[in-house]
Design an enzyme around this catalytic site. Structure first.
Site, PDB file in Angstrom:
ATOM      1  N   ALA A 256      18.575 -11.541   5.193  1.00 39.95           N
ATOM      2  CA  ALA A 256      19.660 -11.763   4.237  1.00 39.95           C
ATOM      3  C   ALA A 256      19.549 -10.710   3.137  1.00 39.95           C
ATOM      4  O   ALA A 256      18.551  -9.996   3.049  1.00 39.95           O
ATOM      5  CB  ALA A 256      19.555 -13.166   3.638  1.00 39.95           C
ATOM      6  N   LYS A 257      20.574 -10.660   2.317  1.00 44.85           N
ATOM      7  CA  LYS A 257      20.649  -9.638   1.260  1.00 44.85           C
ATOM      8  C   LYS A 257      19.361  -9.495   0.463  1.00 44.85           C
ATOM      9  O   LYS A 257      18.936  -8.394   0.126  1.00 44.85           O
ATOM     10  CB  LYS A 257      21.795  -9.966   0.298  1.00 44.85           C
ATOM     11  CG  LYS A 257      23.115  -9.424   0.778  1.00 44.85           C
ATOM     12  CD  LYS A 257      23.301  -7.961   0.357  1.00 44.85           C
ATOM     13  CE  LYS A 257      24.561  -7.345   0.956  1.00 44.85           C
ATOM     14  NZ  LYS A 257      24.293  -6.099   1.688  1.00 44.85           N
ATOM     15  N   ARG A 258      18.746 -10.639   0.155  1.00 44.44           N
ATOM     16  CA  ARG A 258      17.577 -10.574  -0.724  1.00 44.44           C
ATOM     17  C   ARG A 258      16.401  -9.824  -0.098  1.00 44.44           C
ATOM     18  O   ARG A 258      15.445  -9.486  -0.776  1.00 44.44           O
ATOM     19  CB  ARG A 258      17.154 -11.988  -1.142  1.00 44.44           C
ATOM     20  CG  ARG A 258      16.610 -12.824  -0.033  1.00 44.44           C
ATOM     21  CD  ARG A 258      16.527 -14.292  -0.407  1.00 44.44           C
ATOM     22  NE  ARG A 258      16.629 -15.105   0.775  1.00 44.44           N
ATOM     23  CZ  ARG A 258      15.661 -15.263   1.666  1.00 44.44           C
ATOM     24  NH1 ARG A 258      14.508 -14.665   1.461  1.00 44.44           N
ATOM     25  NH2 ARG A 258      15.841 -15.995   2.727  1.00 44.44           N
ATOM     26  N   HIS A 259      16.473  -9.539   1.202  1.00 43.88           N
ATOM     27  CA  HIS A 259      15.388  -8.791   1.823  1.00 43.88           C
ATOM     28  C   HIS A 259      15.501  -7.280   1.588  1.00 43.88           C
ATOM     29  O   HIS A 259      14.679  -6.525   2.068  1.00 43.88           O
ATOM     30  CB  HIS A 259      15.341  -9.063   3.327  1.00 43.88           C
ATOM     31  CG  HIS A 259      14.922 -10.457   3.663  1.00 43.88           C
ATOM     32  ND1 HIS A 259      15.775 -11.383   4.207  1.00 43.88           N
ATOM     33  CD2 HIS A 259      13.735 -11.094   3.507  1.00 43.88           C
ATOM     34  CE1 HIS A 259      15.128 -12.520   4.383  1.00 43.88           C
ATOM     35  NE2 HIS A 259      13.898 -12.380   3.954  1.00 43.88           N
ATOM     36  N   GLY A 260      16.539  -6.857   0.892  1.00 45.33           N
ATOM     37  CA  GLY A 260      16.645  -5.431   0.594  1.00 45.33           C
ATOM     38  C   GLY A 260      17.739  -4.770   1.410  1.00 45.33           C
ATOM     39  O   GLY A 260      18.665  -5.424   1.854  1.00 45.33           O
TER      40      GLY A 260
END
Ligand code: GLU
Length: 323
Positions: A256-260
């Site tokens: 997801a987005k939060r993984h970079g």
């Protein structure tokens, strides 16, 4: 001995509703390797039926990025081919014909339930997007009740799901089974505005394009039993299915987005080269050592789907700060 098995035909089926992220790219890489390593043919089919979510320009961008990664296809909207058109939005005649066949056999019935409920059910290829089991509200309406309701608004169409489990063999997961009647119930095959649902369009198009091998993400595993029911109802030959695990971040959660940095385009803009991106996908799939620099063509010789690890591929997108 002469073999009468049909030639291997695989496909890419991207939806132009979001940028090409590492998860889609990894599935595409495996689909490409699976077919190319067996000397097969690949078709590119753009799944652009989800009207409001389809974004202009995204189709061209996705195709361009897949090519940048070193993937190619023999047929598609940009290269033509004998099984076109290759955009689902241009294949309405095929979808409508199949719906007519289901209706004629009494296997699809009109449903007048709320639009919101139907919209949710009909454009939800992914298990997590699905709502509760359809309770069968409109299954047993009399002809008079149908006519009365139809005079007020056009119906959606649902497939009459037979009772019992629908087992199948998956090329990656082995024996699988889903009880469609008990979990999803009669599912939508066409919306009230005439747009076919994913489940119907994908079956009709894979069959019409003579696809023998469907390789896709295992979030679609539960859809497969529904699709098998449609293949049977329409008298179409079933392809082989292989569902590969999804890509997760370093924390084991779905990417997801939060993984970079996750989209192929973003990595490219940062100056990361295609061999590094493919190397990341390949090493997360057990096909190359960590930090490898490879292109898909380097991985064809000796590729075997059964050597791809069973567990989800881990990718740490946030590590991409420099090329
Ligand atoms: N268009 C679907 C997606 O992008 C894939 C459908 C399929 O492979 O059957 O998720």
């Amino acid at each position: 001995m002469l073999s009468h098995a049909p030639a291997i035909r695989g496909r890419f089926a991207p939806s132009p509703t979001g940028p090409l992220h590492l998860g889609n790219a990894r599935t595409a890489l495996l689909a490409w390797l699976d077919v190319r390593s067996r000397g097969g043919t690949l078709a590119m089919r753009v799944e652009d039926l989800d009207g409001p979510r389809v974004r202009p320009g995204l189709e061209a961008r996705i195709l361009e990025e897949l090519r940048w990664l070193g993937l190619d296809w023999d047929e598609g909207p940009d290269v033509g081919g004998a099984y076109g058109p290759y955009r689902q939005s241009e294949r309405g005649g095929h979808h409508a014909g199949a719906l007519d066949r289901l209706r004629d056999q009494g296997l699809a019935y009109p449903c007048f339930c709320s639009r919101a409920e139907i919209a949710q059910a009909s454009q939800a290829p992914h298990a997590s997007d699905e709502g509760p089991r359809y309770p069968g509200t409109c299954r047993g309406l009399t002809p008079a009740e149908r006519a009365d309701r139809a005079a007020r608004r056009p119906p959606a169409w649902r497939f009459r799901v037979p009772d019992g489990p629908v087992p199948f063999r998956d090329g990656f997961h082995g024996e699988c089974t889903f009880d469609v009647a008990a979990t999803v119930g009669d599912f939508v095959v066409a919306r009230a505005d005439g747009v076919p649902a994913y489940q119907l369009a994908v079956v009709v198009d894979d069959a019409a394009m003579a696809v023998t091998d469907v390789l896709r993400g295992d979030d679609l595993l539960p859809s497969t039993s529904r699709q098998i029911l449609l293949y049977r109802a329409l008298g179409l030959p079933e392809p082989r299915f292989a569902h590969v695990p999804l890509v997760v971040g370093a924390d084991g959660e779905r990417l997801a987005k939060r993984h970079g940095a996750l989209s192929v385009g973003e990595l490219r803009e940062r100056g990361v080269g295609a061999p590094a991106v493919v190397g990341l996908l390949a090493s997360a799939s057990g096909l190359a050592p960590p930090a490898a620099r490879v292109m898909p063509a380097d991985l064809v010789a000796g590729f075997r789907l059964d050597r791809v690890p069973r567990e989800p591929a881990r990718i740490e997108g946030g590590g991409w700060v420099s090329p």
